[in-house]
Design a protein around this motif. Structure first.
Motif, PDB file in Angstrom:
ATOM      1  N   PRO A 208      -4.893  26.231  89.045  1.00 22.63           N
ATOM      2  CA  PRO A 208      -6.355  26.278  89.106  1.00 22.63           C
ATOM      3  C   PRO A 208      -6.978  24.911  88.884  1.00 22.63           C
ATOM      4  CG  PRO A 208      -5.579  27.197  87.034  1.00 22.63           C
ATOM      5  CD  PRO A 208      -4.357  26.875  87.840  1.00 22.63           C
TER       6      PRO A 208
ATOM      7  N   PHE B 168     -10.131  32.904  89.903  1.00 23.15           N
ATOM      8  CA  PHE B 168      -9.715  31.692  89.201  1.00 23.15           C
ATOM      9  C   PHE B 168     -10.788  31.145  88.273  1.00 23.15           C
ATOM     10  CE2 PHE B 168      -6.445  31.844  92.421  1.00 23.15           C
ATOM     11  CZ  PHE B 168      -5.333  31.313  91.768  1.00 23.15           C
TER      12      PHE B 168
ATOM     13  N   TRP C 207      -1.526  28.029  93.310  1.00 19.04           N
ATOM     14  CA  TRP C 207      -1.809  28.816  92.114  1.00 19.04           C
ATOM     15  C   TRP C 207      -2.307  27.946  90.951  1.00 19.04           C
ATOM     16  CZ3 TRP C 207      -1.655  34.070  91.307  1.00 19.04           C
ATOM     17  CH2 TRP C 207      -1.123  34.853  92.338  1.00 19.04           C
TER      18      TRP C 207
ATOM     19  N   PRO D  83      -1.404  31.318  86.073  1.00 23.61           N
ATOM     20  CA  PRO D  83      -2.646  30.537  86.041  1.00 23.61           C
ATOM     21  C   PRO D  83      -3.510  31.023  84.883  1.00 23.61           C
ATOM     22  CG  PRO D  83      -2.714  32.140  87.829  1.00 23.61           C
ATOM     23  CD  PRO D  83      -1.332  32.198  87.260  1.00 23.61           C
TER      24      PRO D  83
END
Length: 352
Positions: A128, A20, A126, A164
């Protein structure tokens, strides 16, 4: 919920494989997606299913007549973990405006909003939280009805998928003012978010890239005298301390970020003008030093400053400013989106 949305949970998750802190734009997808079919003159109840491939008849009209539209949205998390959308009903309204232009069925707001919120609550992990990142949301609808005859389909599929994503652009880009090709024409579908609009941009953009430019500033289809959009974004120009953008029409998308920038600029006391902007005015302002900024505006990038532009074989560089309007306006918008500041306009929508 009113629509009794069913959820089929994925047996596995990919989330542990995602970095991420290093997200490219729109290339990693969440575990689930929303699907909803239009058949026999009505929309069925939306379903959430595992993200996966589709199966379509080769005679599906999407392949032959291009009935395909989409939207671009984002979901944000604040420091407390609350989830927010930005002006989502505007996206729903614009999706239906696009649908009408392509003779596709309108989508009930309850299907769209309840389905989207149910999906986001399921995929909340999910979203971020690294700076500048968000969950990009892609609602899209296409023709699934079959037949080789040139007429609107009788069946359609709505999908909402999520990715994302980190920042859309890094650094400033140099653009070429287009003098030959057109993005859209009067009476056409330029104001709709139709897939074909973007397919038609790729070839001229490829030619510009071969000359060393990252994007195109599109001009009007008739005379190529007026600037209209920057790549896939609305375009803003600052001459001295006045911020200008072209008016929306048949050819120009009614951007949600565009509308937000105009409202925030007004709130900031920045003088704005919505009017046709001649390429010659841009060149004259660059030559006399009054051209301060040009930037693109859209959901993915929010605001993307341009480093300069090319026209008639000559390059024009934009000045490096200590306090550009672009940075100031982007901060105001993103502070609202991430729940870091007051939302006096009522744009922020919490997903509870």
């Amino acid at each position: 919920m009113e629509n009794n949305i069913s959820i089929e949970k994925s047996k596995t998750t990919k989330i542990q494989d995602v970095d991420f802190n290093n997200l490219s734009f729109g290339s990693v997808y969440t575990d689930h997606m929303l699907v909803c079919d239009y058949k026999n003159g009505a929309w069925e109840t939306p379903k959430i299913i595992p993200y996966g491939n589709l199966s379509l008849d080769p005679a599906s009209k999407i392949f032959h007549y291009g009935q395909s539209i989409f939207e671009g949205m984002k979901a944000y998390k604040d420091e407390a973990g609350k989830i927010f959308l930005f002006r989502p009903t505007d996206n729903h309204a614009r999706l239906n405006k696009s649908a009408e232009r392509l003779a596709m069925p309108s989508i009930p707001e309850s299907h769209f909003m309840e389905g989207l919120e149910t999906l986001l609550k399921l995929e909340k992990d999910w979203i971020p939280t690294t700076a500048g990142s968000s969950l990009y949301i892609r609602p899209f609808m296409f023709a699934t009805g079959v037949g080789f005859h040139a007429s609107p389909a009788d069946a359609y599929k709505l999908i909402i998928a999520c990715a994302p994503s980190g920042a859309y652009f890094s650094g400033k880009v140099k653009v070429l003012i287009e003098q030959t090709y057109s993005r859209a024409a009067n009476g056409g579908v330029g104001y709709a978010k139709a897939g074909g609009n973007y397919a038609g941009q790729f070839y001229p953009t490829k030619l510009a890239a071969e000359k060393g430019y990252q994007q195109i500033i599109w001009t009007d289809d008739n005379t190529h005298e007026y600037i209209e959009e920057a790549g896939a974004m609305n375009v803003f120009v600052r001459i001295n301390d006045t911020l200008m953008t072209a008016p929306t029409n048949d050819r120009i998308l009614d951007g949600i970020t565009r509308k937000s920038i105009l409202k925030i600029a007004e709130d900031e006391g920045i003088q704005t003008e919505v009017r046709k902007i001649k390429v010659s005015e841009l060149v004259d302002a660059a030559n006399n030093g009054s051209l301060k900024e040009i930037f693109g505006a859209g959901t993915a990038a929010v605001i993307s400053p341009l480093a300069g532009f090319g026209f008639d074989g000559k390059d024009y560089d934009l000045p490096e400013l200590e306090a550009p309007f672009s940075a100031r306006l982007k901060k105001r918008i993103t502070d609202i989106q991430y729940n870091r500041a007051e939302d006096k306009f009522g744009w922020r929508h919490e997903v509870k």
